[in-house]
Scaffold this active site. Structure first.
Site, short mmCIF file in Angstrom:
data_model
loop_
_atom_site.label_atom_id
_atom_site.label_comp_id
_atom_site.label_asym_id
_atom_site.label_seq_id
_atom_site.Cartn_x
_atom_site.Cartn_y
_atom_site.Cartn_z
N GLU A 111 0.94 -1.35 0.03
CA GLU A 111 0.09 -0.02 0.02
C GLU A 111 0.87 1.32 -0.05
O GLU A 111 1.91 1.37 0.67
CB GLU A 111 -0.94 -0.02 1.21
CG GLU A 111 -1.91 -1.11 1.37
CD GLU A 111 -2.47 -1.39 2.76
OE1 GLU A 111 -3.10 -0.51 3.09
OE2 GLU A 111 -2.24 -2.12 3.52
N LYS A 113 2.10 4.56 1.38
CA LYS A 113 2.31 5.24 2.83
C LYS A 113 1.76 6.62 2.62
O LYS A 113 2.43 7.63 2.05
CB LYS A 113 3.72 5.23 3.34
CG LYS A 113 3.74 5.59 4.71
CD LYS A 113 5.10 5.42 5.32
CE LYS A 113 5.26 5.50 6.83
NZ LYS A 113 4.81 7.27 7.06
N ASP A 115 1.04 10.58 3.51
CA ASP A 115 1.54 11.59 4.66
C ASP A 115 0.26 12.33 5.17
O ASP A 115 0.02 13.56 4.52
CB ASP A 115 2.52 12.32 3.93
CG ASP A 115 3.54 13.17 4.90
OD1 ASP A 115 3.37 12.67 6.04
OD2 ASP A 115 4.18 13.88 4.68
N TYR A 222 -6.69 2.02 5.54
CA TYR A 222 -5.54 1.02 5.61
C TYR A 222 -5.70 -0.07 6.32
O TYR A 222 -4.71 -0.97 6.27
CB TYR A 222 -4.18 1.77 5.55
CG TYR A 222 -3.96 2.46 7.13
CD1 TYR A 222 -3.49 1.74 8.07
CD2 TYR A 222 -3.95 3.92 7.39
CE1 TYR A 222 -3.22 2.00 9.19
CE2 TYR A 222 -3.62 4.39 8.43
CZ TYR A 222 -3.30 3.70 9.35
OH TYR A 222 -3.01 4.04 10.80
N LYS A 309 10.83 3.94 2.72
CA LYS A 309 10.62 5.31 2.52
C LYS A 309 11.46 5.53 1.11
O LYS A 309 12.40 5.29 0.85
CB LYS A 309 11.35 6.15 3.58
CG LYS A 309 10.66 5.65 4.96
CD LYS A 309 9.38 6.02 4.94
CE LYS A 309 9.02 7.62 5.18
NZ LYS A 309 9.42 8.19 6.56
N CYS A 403 30.67 23.22 28.69
CA CYS A 403 29.36 23.21 28.42
C CYS A 403 28.75 24.73 28.34
O CYS A 403 29.19 25.58 28.88
CB CYS A 403 28.60 23.06 29.77
SG CYS A 403 26.70 23.10 29.88
N CYS A 406 26.62 26.12 31.50
CA CYS A 406 27.24 26.09 32.89
C CYS A 406 28.63 26.24 32.89
O CYS A 406 29.31 26.42 33.93
CB CYS A 406 26.52 25.14 33.99
SG CYS A 406 27.23 23.57 33.34
N CYS A 421 27.91 16.86 29.59
CA CYS A 421 27.87 18.01 30.91
C CYS A 421 27.69 17.06 32.28
O CYS A 421 26.67 16.68 32.31
CB CYS A 421 27.12 19.34 30.67
SG CYS A 421 27.20 19.98 32.32
N CYS A 427 23.20 22.15 35.99
CA CYS A 427 23.07 22.78 34.92
C CYS A 427 21.59 22.92 34.51
O CYS A 427 20.80 22.16 34.49
CB CYS A 427 23.79 21.89 33.85
SG CYS A 427 23.81 22.42 32.18
#
Length: 665
Positions: A111, A113, A115, A222, A309, A403, A406, A421, A427
């Site tokens: 089938e 697909k 969207d 479907y 896909k 980081c 922080c 980090c 943080c």
């Protein structure tokens, strides 16, 4: 004149004309004639309200206002599909299928697909009862009033159908309707919608169903699911659904082998551009239901289906800079900031670069022209650099060592791709991220509290961890920006309601690294309480189904931390559910204690789930695959030959449904 009979005949006639126009695309009367019939029915219903029917075609015009969509649990879970991007991956998938089923002839339903936005619709006695969004697959939002406005969805079915079943479909917005909507917006000076998929999905959650009715939405079916359906395969189900009145795309095809699947893919990879709606791939399903049952599901996806896909659209644009984001676990994610570019229907400004290794592999540099695609048509990613357009004297990117939030020096453990980090409790993005995870829908699902509000509470010093949420007061919240009294009330009430959330979701909400939804359920089922889990040894944990060494060590690290133990103690005092509440079956026994069963095949009196529950209710354990630890194979019709062969080889007792009934009495 028999008014009731006249009304009923008009409804049937209008429903048939709707079906002819929106499903079959073969109208038999003019729009004017149709409108006159609808107007006549509307007038009769207005003057005779005693004959009201919620599924009358006049109800499609909408007008119902829904302020808050009710959350509803799906009777049958809505799984997502595993994706593949090459024919080699499809061949590997077929090998995995054959490993379970053995050498049985396979055929596939192919089938397109679509969207759009997935929907589950329940029909009872041939009438549309309820429509629910996919949500998280376990539960979604009730959007029945909005769905009834979509004219290709039948309100009443034709023919011979089961008393109750669910259909799964994709709500889409055809290109022609999308362009017409956008043209109308442009004419009045408004911004047009970005793409059909997002517009269709957003339409389903509009509060006024009359507005939904104005949008040219369509529904392509479907899948059907329910007990005792009058067909035995996916392809036969699609044909039957078409006869009942559903709009089932005619492109679906039955393939006798993988070569025919490849032919289907090759054809539509070229011809999909001529379709009236968006499609991004092909869904391949093992056709026979008995084989689907045998293959079963992983935690997220059916093993009997896979999506192929089509190759993603690519565009070239300029890399302006790289910024770095800090996740709730401390993981650093580099993000490419791009010159805005149109890609697959949306404007892309940013793309993930994943980690330092990916940046080095691409040899990506600021100012480069890069090729961008949507990975799986969802998340933009950079796949290559156009070296022919590289600026002179450009320098390789130097990955950050501190980081960005922080300034703590980053660490990278051996064997891991990401930098982290280590300032776990100091943080800000990590703290905010953990609280946002705690309140999320799959975790504590705290209504009235969103991600932005969490950041607002943290930045104003009101919360420093998720336990602080339970001490918030109206007086503290009201002075905050954009916080009206009603919003503050909803927040406090939502926090209080979260005390009813079951232990398995609480465990997931705690944010223990590597402990996702599925692992949290396994641990909650095994240990029953947070106290028992906190005392588990490494050796105990790795013996639990699907718990590996990495997860076991992460659980130990979490409970060894003093700050975590203090937070859990506080949450206990606030009334959070840290124990599994067992639902006692009055008929439960210990007759099967110490015995492990594998259930395989199709049964006459009970579903496989019923039998598995009966095993557990009587003290037994259900295994997912046959091994030397299996005591019995409970075999129905069409049991997979590979399982049968293995059971015989290991000399495991094979029992029937009748044998099992005698065992449990």
């Amino acid at each position: 004149m028999d008014i009731q009979n006249t009304i009923q005949k008009l409804r049937e006639e209008i429903n048939q004309h709707n079906h002819n126009y929106y499903v079959l695309d073969t109208p038999t009367i003019s729009d004017f004639e149709f409108d006159q019939k609808l107007k006549q029915l509307q007038e009769l219903e207005n003057t005779h309200p005693e004959y009201f029917d919620e599924n009358s075609p006049t109800q499609r015009v909408g007008g119902t206002i829904t302020k808050n969509f009710e959350t509803v649990k799906h009777e049958y879970r809505m799984y997502s599909l595993d994706n593949s991007y090459s024919k080699e991956e499809l061949i590997d998938w077929e090998k995995r299928v054959q490993k379970v089923l053995g050498d049985v002839p396979l055929e596939y339903t192919c089938e397109l697909k679509y969207d759009g936005a997935s929907i589950s619709i329940t029909y009872e006695n041939g009438k549309l009862k309820r429509a629910v969004t996919r949500g998280d697959g376990v539960q979604g939002d009730d959007i029945t009033n909005n769905i009834k406005t979509i004219k290709s969805i039948p309100l009443k079915l034709k023919g011979d159908f089961p008393d109750k079943f669910d259909v799964r479909g994709e709500i889409i917005l055809p290109f022609a309707g999308f362009e017409k909507m956008n043209q109308g917006l442009i004419e009045i000076g408004e911004l047009p919608y970005s793409n059909p998929r997002n517009t269709a999905s957003g339409s389903l959650k509009l509060q006024n169903s009359a507005e939904v009715a104005k949008r040219p939405l369509d529904c392509l079916l479907y899948f059907l699911i329910g007990n005792k359906l009058p067909f035995n395969s996916q392809f036969e189900g699609l044909q039957t659904a078409r006869n009942w009145g559903f709009k089932v795309p005619k492109e679906a095809k039955l393939a006798r082998n993988l070569e025919e699947v490849f032919d289907f893919i090759d054809y539509w990879d070229v011809h999909r551009h001529h379709l009236p709606y968006e499609t991004d791939g092909v869904v391949v399903k093992v056709n026979k239901f008995e084989l689907q049952d045998e293959l079963g599901f992983t935690a997220k996806s059916p093993r009997w289906a896979i999506a192929y896909k089509f190759k993603s659209e690519q565009v070239a644009t300029r890399l302006n800079s790289i910024s770095y984001q800090v996740g709730r676990t401390g993981a650093i994610t580099p993000v490419a900031n791009l010159e805005p570019v149109q890609l697959a229907g949306t404007i892309v400004k940013r793309a993930s670069l994943h980690n330092a290794d990916q940046i080095e592999k691409l040899d990506i540099r600021i100012g480069d022209t890069v090729f961008v695609e949507k990975g799986g048509e969802i998340i933009p990613k950079i796949i290559a650099v156009d070296l022919s357009r590289r600026i002179v004297n450009s320098e390789p990117v130097k990955y950050i060592i501190h980081c960005p939030e922080c300034n703590t020096q980053l660490v990278r453990s051996e064997g891991e791709a990401n930098h982290y980090c280590p300032n776990f409790y100091g943080c800000p993005p990590q703290i905010i991220g953990r609280i946002q995870h705690y309140i999320s829908r799959k975790a504590m699902d705290i209504e009235g509290l969103g991600g932005e509000t969490v950041a607002l509470l943290f930045n104003n010093g009101l919360v420093h961890n998720y336990a602080d949420l339970y001490e918030l007061t109206m007086e503290q919240i009201l002075p905050l920006e954009r916080m009206a009294e009603k919003s503050a009330e909803n927040l406090v009430r939502g926090v209080d309601n979260s005390k009813k959330v079951p232990f398995e979701r609480v465990l997931y909400a705690l944010g223990i690294r590597f402990v996702g939804e599925t692992v949290a359920k396994k641990l909650a089922k095994q240990y029953k309480s947070i106290d028992a889990l906190s005392k588990a040894s490494f050796e105990d944990l790795v013996l639990v189904d699907e718990i590996g060494e990495r997860i076991a060590q992460s659980v130990l690290d979490f409970f060894e931390n003093q700050a975590n133990r203090i937070i859990i103690s506080r949450l206990k005092n606030y009334g959070i559910q840290f124990e599994t509440i067992e639902i006692v079956n009055p008929n439960a026994t210990n007759k099967l204690s110490g015995k492990t069963f594998v259930v395989s095949g199709v049964f006459e009196e009970y579903s496989r789930d019923d039998l598995k529950k009966a095993i557990e209710d009587n003290g037994g354990k259900v295994g997912s695959s046959i091994s030397a630890k299996t005591d019995f194979v409970l075999a129905g019709a069409n049991m997979g030959p590979a399982k049968l062969e293995k059971a015989v080889k290991l000399n495991i007792a094979i029992i029937t449904e009748s044998d099992f009934q005698k065992m449990v009495g």
